[in-house]
Design a protein around this motif. Structure first.
Motif, PDB file in Angstrom:
ATOM      1  N   GLU A  57      -5.655 -13.823   3.558  1.00 42.57           N
ATOM      2  CA  GLU A  57      -5.591 -12.392   3.832  1.00 42.57           C
ATOM      3  C   GLU A  57      -4.370 -12.063   4.689  1.00 42.57           C
ATOM      4  O   GLU A  57      -3.677 -11.064   4.458  1.00 42.57           O
ATOM      5  CB  GLU A  57      -6.861 -11.911   4.544  1.00 42.57           C
ATOM      6  N   GLU A  58      -4.088 -12.895   5.698  1.00 40.41           N
ATOM      7  CA  GLU A  58      -2.933 -12.659   6.559  1.00 40.41           C
ATOM      8  C   GLU A  58      -1.628 -12.789   5.773  1.00 40.41           C
ATOM      9  O   GLU A  58      -0.689 -12.018   5.978  1.00 40.41           O
ATOM     10  CB  GLU A  58      -2.932 -13.638   7.736  1.00 40.41           C
ATOM     11  N   ILE A  59      -1.575 -13.760   4.867  1.00 40.86           N
ATOM     12  CA  ILE A  59      -0.381 -13.934   4.031  1.00 40.86           C
ATOM     13  C   ILE A  59      -0.197 -12.730   3.120  1.00 40.86           C
ATOM     14  O   ILE A  59       0.899 -12.172   3.018  1.00 40.86           O
ATOM     15  CB  ILE A  59      -0.459 -15.233   3.210  1.00 40.86           C
ATOM     16  N   ASP A  60      -1.277 -12.317   2.461  1.00 35.01           N
ATOM     17  CA  ASP A  60      -1.200 -11.155   1.573  1.00 35.01           C
ATOM     18  C   ASP A  60      -0.740  -9.915   2.331  1.00 35.01           C
ATOM     19  O   ASP A  60       0.077  -9.133   1.830  1.00 35.01           O
ATOM     20  CB  ASP A  60      -2.555 -10.889   0.908  1.00 35.01           C
ATOM     21  N   GLU A  61      -1.253  -9.724   3.542  1.00 36.84           N
ATOM     22  CA  GLU A  61      -0.873  -8.567   4.357  1.00 36.84           C
ATOM     23  C   GLU A  61       0.594  -8.632   4.751  1.00 36.84           C
ATOM     24  O   GLU A  61       1.287  -7.611   4.768  1.00 36.84           O
ATOM     25  CB  GLU A  61      -1.756  -8.502   5.613  1.00 36.84           C
ATOM     26  N   SER A  62       1.099  -9.838   5.034  1.00 30.07           N
ATOM     27  CA  SER A  62       2.478  -9.961   5.503  1.00 30.07           C
ATOM     28  C   SER A  62       3.503  -9.807   4.386  1.00 30.07           C
ATOM     29  O   SER A  62       4.649  -9.470   4.648  1.00 30.07           O
ATOM     30  CB  SER A  62       2.686 -11.305   6.204  1.00 30.07           C
ATOM     31  N   ILE A  63       3.098 -10.048   3.133  1.00 24.71           N
ATOM     32  CA  ILE A  63       4.072  -9.965   2.044  1.00 24.71           C
ATOM     33  C   ILE A  63       3.902  -8.736   1.158  1.00 24.71           C
ATOM     34  O   ILE A  63       4.655  -8.558   0.215  1.00 24.71           O
ATOM     35  CB  ILE A  63       4.044 -11.242   1.156  1.00 24.71           C
ATOM     36  N   LYS A  64       2.935  -7.877   1.493  1.00 26.81           N
ATOM     37  CA  LYS A  64       2.759  -6.675   0.666  1.00 26.81           C
ATOM     38  C   LYS A  64       3.940  -5.746   0.870  1.00 26.81           C
ATOM     39  O   LYS A  64       4.527  -5.696   1.953  1.00 26.81           O
ATOM     40  CB  LYS A  64       1.438  -5.984   0.964  1.00 26.81           C
ATOM     41  N   PRO A  65       4.329  -5.026  -0.169  1.00 23.95           N
ATOM     42  CA  PRO A  65       5.482  -4.134  -0.040  1.00 23.95           C
ATOM     43  C   PRO A  65       5.211  -3.008   0.949  1.00 23.95           C
ATOM     44  O   PRO A  65       4.081  -2.563   1.100  1.00 23.95           O
ATOM     45  CB  PRO A  65       5.688  -3.594  -1.455  1.00 23.95           C
ATOM     46  N   LEU A  66       6.258  -2.571   1.594  1.00 25.87           N
ATOM     47  CA  LEU A  66       6.136  -1.462   2.528  1.00 25.87           C
ATOM     48  C   LEU A  66       5.970  -0.165   1.757  1.00 25.87           C
ATOM     49  O   LEU A  66       6.337  -0.060   0.594  1.00 25.87           O
ATOM     50  CB  LEU A  66       7.394  -1.373   3.394  1.00 25.87           C
ATOM     51  N   ASP A  67       5.407   0.825   2.432  1.00 27.73           N
ATOM     52  CA  ASP A  67       5.276   2.140   1.811  1.00 27.73           C
ATOM     53  C   ASP A  67       6.657   2.646   1.428  1.00 27.73           C
ATOM     54  O   ASP A  67       7.625   2.474   2.153  1.00 27.73           O
ATOM     55  CB  ASP A  67       4.628   3.126   2.784  1.00 27.73           C
ATOM     56  N   LYS A  68       6.734   3.264   0.279  1.00 29.00           N
ATOM     57  CA  LYS A  68       8.016   3.782  -0.199  1.00 29.00           C
ATOM     58  C   LYS A  68       8.522   4.913   0.699  1.00 29.00           C
ATOM     59  O   LYS A  68       9.673   4.966   1.039  1.00 29.00           O
ATOM     60  CB  LYS A  68       7.871   4.285  -1.630  1.00 29.00           C
ATOM     61  N   GLU A  69       7.643   5.819   1.057  1.00 31.30           N
ATOM     62  CA  GLU A  69       8.018   6.960   1.886  1.00 31.30           C
ATOM     63  C   GLU A  69       7.541   6.719   3.321  1.00 31.30           C
ATOM     64  O   GLU A  69       6.374   6.442   3.543  1.00 31.30           O
ATOM     65  CB  GLU A  69       7.369   8.238   1.353  1.00 31.30           C
ATOM     66  N   PRO A  70       8.448   6.850   4.295  1.00 30.73           N
ATOM     67  CA  PRO A  70       8.008   6.711   5.685  1.00 30.73           C
ATOM     68  C   PRO A  70       7.115   7.888   6.069  1.00 30.73           C
ATOM     69  O   PRO A  70       7.254   8.986   5.526  1.00 30.73           O
ATOM     70  CB  PRO A  70       9.310   6.717   6.483  1.00 30.73           C
TER      71      PRO A  70
END
Length: 113
Positions: A57-70
């Motif tokens: 879960e920690e790995i998945d959270e760390s590599i998920k793409p950032l939100d496109k719009e801030p």
């Protein structure tokens, strides 16, 4: 030549160094060949073996793409920081222009003496 990896008291990776001669590792160290690939997001020493220190879960959270719009808050913070930087740059440019004007005045006074 070997790599000597060092881990903290909780077993998490701190750093490594190259050693020319084989050494007996302490309980918080691991000896690896120079070309041995140790590929983990957060290496951890457990029972003398290097393993992954993060959960799936920690790995998945760390590599998920950032939100496109801030977010609106992030935009405001970023714009405030940019505004502050631009004001400082503007002030520095004004001081530089004043310095150059004073320099030109001094040179002109020397020339026309």
């Amino acid at each position: 030549m070997k790599r000597l990896l060092t881990f903290d008291k909780d077993g998490f990776y701190i750093g490594e160094e190259i050693v020319l001669e084989v050494v007996e590792p302490d309980e918080n160290q691991y000896v690896a060949d120079v070309d041995e690939v140790i590929s983990f997001y957060n290496p951890k020493l457990v029972d003398g073996q290097v393993v992954e220190g993060l959960t799936e879960e920690e790995i998945d959270e760390s590599i998920k793409p950032l939100d496109k719009e801030p977010s609106q808050e992030n935009r405001i913070v970023w714009l405030e920081q940019e505004n502050k930087l631009l004001k400082l740059q503007n002030q520095a440019n004004a001081e530089r222009i004043e310095f150059m004007e004073n320099l030109i005045t001094e040179i002109a006074m020397k020339v026309y003496e």
